[in-house]
Scaffold this motif. Structure first.
Motif, PDB file in Angstrom:
ATOM      1  N   LYS A  37      33.903   5.492 -80.552  1.00 55.18           N
ATOM      2  CA  LYS A  37      33.836   4.863 -79.236  1.00 55.18           C
ATOM      3  C   LYS A  37      34.234   3.392 -79.329  1.00 55.18           C
ATOM      4  CE  LYS A  37      30.916   4.372 -75.196  1.00 55.18           C
ATOM      5  NZ  LYS A  37      29.640   4.632 -74.578  1.00 55.18           N
ATOM      6  N   ALA A  38      33.747   2.686 -80.344  1.00 61.10           N
ATOM      7  CA  ALA A  38      34.071   1.269 -80.524  1.00 61.10           C
ATOM      8  C   ALA A  38      35.575   1.058 -80.719  1.00 61.10           C
ATOM      9  CB  ALA A  38      33.299   0.700 -81.724  1.00 61.10           C
ATOM     10  N   GLN A  39      36.240   2.050 -81.292  1.00 58.92           N
ATOM     11  CA  GLN A  39      37.685   1.973 -81.524  1.00 58.92           C
ATOM     12  C   GLN A  39      38.496   2.565 -80.376  1.00 58.92           C
ATOM     13  OE1 GLN A  39      38.694   3.599 -85.414  1.00 58.92           O
ATOM     14  NE2 GLN A  39      36.707   2.959 -86.179  1.00 58.92           N
ATOM     15  N   GLY A  40      37.798   3.032 -79.328  1.00 64.19           N
ATOM     16  CA  GLY A  40      38.489   3.630 -78.185  1.00 64.19           C
ATOM     17  C   GLY A  40      39.102   4.987 -78.498  1.00 64.19           C
ATOM     18  N   GLN A  41      38.554   5.693 -79.468  1.00 69.04           N
ATOM     19  CA  GLN A  41      39.132   6.968 -79.893  1.00 69.04           C
ATOM     20  C   GLN A  41      38.230   8.185 -79.637  1.00 69.04           C
ATOM     21  OE1 GLN A  41      42.316   7.119 -81.038  1.00 69.04           O
ATOM     22  NE2 GLN A  41      42.371   4.941 -80.606  1.00 69.04           N
ATOM     23  N   ALA A  42      37.063   7.982 -79.074  1.00 69.52           N
ATOM     24  CA  ALA A  42      36.100   9.083 -78.937  1.00 69.52           C
ATOM     25  C   ALA A  42      36.649  10.251 -78.122  1.00 69.52           C
ATOM     26  CB  ALA A  42      34.799   8.577 -78.326  1.00 69.52           C
ATOM     27  N   GLN A  43      37.439   9.969 -77.092  1.00 65.74           N
ATOM     28  CA  GLN A  43      37.969  11.038 -76.237  1.00 65.74           C
ATOM     29  C   GLN A  43      38.944  11.953 -76.979  1.00 65.74           C
ATOM     30  OE1 GLN A  43      36.971  11.841 -73.210  1.00 65.74           O
ATOM     31  NE2 GLN A  43      35.559  10.123 -73.084  1.00 65.74           N
ATOM     32  N   ARG A  44      39.423  11.499 -78.120  1.00 67.21           N
ATOM     33  CA  ARG A  44      40.417  12.269 -78.874  1.00 67.21           C
ATOM     34  C   ARG A  44      39.798  13.200 -79.918  1.00 67.21           C
ATOM     35  NH1 ARG A  44      44.191   8.921 -81.902  1.00 67.21           N
ATOM     36  NH2 ARG A  44      45.428  10.801 -81.864  1.00 67.21           N
ATOM     37  N   VAL A  45      38.471  13.115 -80.102  1.00 64.87           N
ATOM     38  CA  VAL A  45      37.844  13.836 -81.215  1.00 64.87           C
ATOM     39  C   VAL A  45      36.870  14.897 -80.709  1.00 64.87           C
ATOM     40  CG1 VAL A  45      36.364  13.598 -83.255  1.00 64.87           C
ATOM     41  CG2 VAL A  45      38.096  11.862 -82.738  1.00 64.87           C
ATOM     42  N   LEU A  46      36.958  16.057 -81.331  1.00 65.20           N
ATOM     43  CA  LEU A  46      36.048  17.164 -81.089  1.00 65.20           C
ATOM     44  C   LEU A  46      35.524  17.585 -82.456  1.00 65.20           C
ATOM     45  CD1 LEU A  46      35.489  19.295 -78.600  1.00 65.20           C
ATOM     46  CD2 LEU A  46      36.845  20.754 -80.065  1.00 65.20           C
ATOM     47  N   MET A  47      34.219  17.706 -82.606  1.00 61.69           N
ATOM     48  CA  MET A  47      33.630  18.094 -83.891  1.00 61.69           C
ATOM     49  C   MET A  47      32.996  19.472 -83.757  1.00 61.69           C
ATOM     50  SD  MET A  47      30.508  16.340 -86.033  1.00 61.69           S
ATOM     51  CE  MET A  47      31.351  14.807 -86.353  1.00 61.69           C
ATOM     52  N   LEU A  48      33.319  20.344 -84.691  1.00 68.19           N
ATOM     53  CA  LEU A  48      32.758  21.690 -84.724  1.00 68.19           C
ATOM     54  C   LEU A  48      31.998  21.855 -86.033  1.00 68.19           C
ATOM     55  CD1 LEU A  48      32.543  24.678 -83.755  1.00 68.19           C
ATOM     56  CD2 LEU A  48      34.739  25.064 -84.868  1.00 68.19           C
ATOM     57  N   THR A  49      30.725  22.212 -85.934  1.00 66.95           N
ATOM     58  CA  THR A  49      29.940  22.477 -87.143  1.00 66.95           C
ATOM     59  C   THR A  49      29.699  23.972 -87.248  1.00 66.95           C
ATOM     60  OG1 THR A  49      27.742  22.359 -86.146  1.00 66.95           O
ATOM     61  CG2 THR A  49      28.733  20.284 -86.886  1.00 66.95           C
ATOM     62  N   MET A  50      29.560  24.412 -88.473  1.00 64.41           N
ATOM     63  CA  MET A  50      29.283  25.826 -88.700  1.00 64.41           C
ATOM     64  C   MET A  50      28.687  25.987 -90.083  1.00 64.41           C
ATOM     65  SD  MET A  50      31.962  28.893 -89.077  1.00 64.41           S
ATOM     66  CE  MET A  50      31.037  30.338 -89.423  1.00 64.41           C
TER      67      MET A  50
END
Length: 130
Positions: free
Chosen positions: A28-41
Motif C-alpha cells: 500500500k505504501a508503494q501504491g501497489q496493493a491493488q496489483r497483488v492477490l495472495m492465495l494460501t493453501m
C-alpha cells in the motif's frame, strides 16, 4: 501440532497474520496493493478429533485463503459438516465441499485473464474476485 496444539497453532496463525499485514502495508505504501492477490493453501488439514497428545493428526481437507484488495470479502463455499456420520471415518476427517482447483481456475480466469480449462480442465469458478 500433533501435541499440545493450541499454543503452537495460535503462534503460527499470529505469524501468518503479522507477515501478511506487513506485506500488504508495504504494498500500500508503494501504491501497489491493488496489483497483488495472495492465495494460501496447505497440502493437508487436521482431523476433527483430538489425539492422545492434545493435538490433531493430518487430514485431507483444508482451507484456502485469498487475500488482497481485489478479493470479495467473506466465506466462499459451504462449511463442511461436523456430524460424525458425514466425516471420513479414517481419522474423522472433514469432507471437502469444493475442489481446490476451482480456486486456482477462478484466480487464473478472473484475476490474471488466462483461460484455465487448458491447464485444469472444466471447473466451476468461484465468485471471489471483485
Amino acid at each position: 501440532s500433533h501435541g499440545n496444539q493450541r499454543p503452537a497453532h495460535d503462534n503460527l496463525l499470529m505469524a501468518v497474520n503479522d507477515a501478511t499485514t506487513a506485506f500488504f502495508k508495504d504494498l500500500k505504501a508503494q501504491g501497489q496493493a491493488q496489483r497483488v492477490l495472495m492465495l494460501t493453501m496447505s497440502e493437508f488439514s487436521r482431523t476433527t478429533l483430538e489425539n492422545g497428545s492434545k493435538g490433531t493428526d493430518h487430514s485431507g481437507s483444508g482451507a484456502q485463503f485469498l487475500l488482497g484488495p481485489g478479493v470479495k470479502p467473506g466465506i466462499h463455499g459451504q462449511h463442511p459438516s461436523l456430524k460424525k456420520e458425514e466425516l471420513i471415518p479414517t481419522g474423522w476427517s472433514l469432507k471437502h465441499t469444493q475442489d481446490f482447483r476451482s480456486m486456482y481456475a477462478s484466480v487464473l480466469e478472473k484475476w490474471m485473464g488466462i483461460p484455465s480449462e487448458p491447464v485444469l480442465g472444466k471447473l466451476p469458478l468461484i465468485d471471489c474476485i471483485k
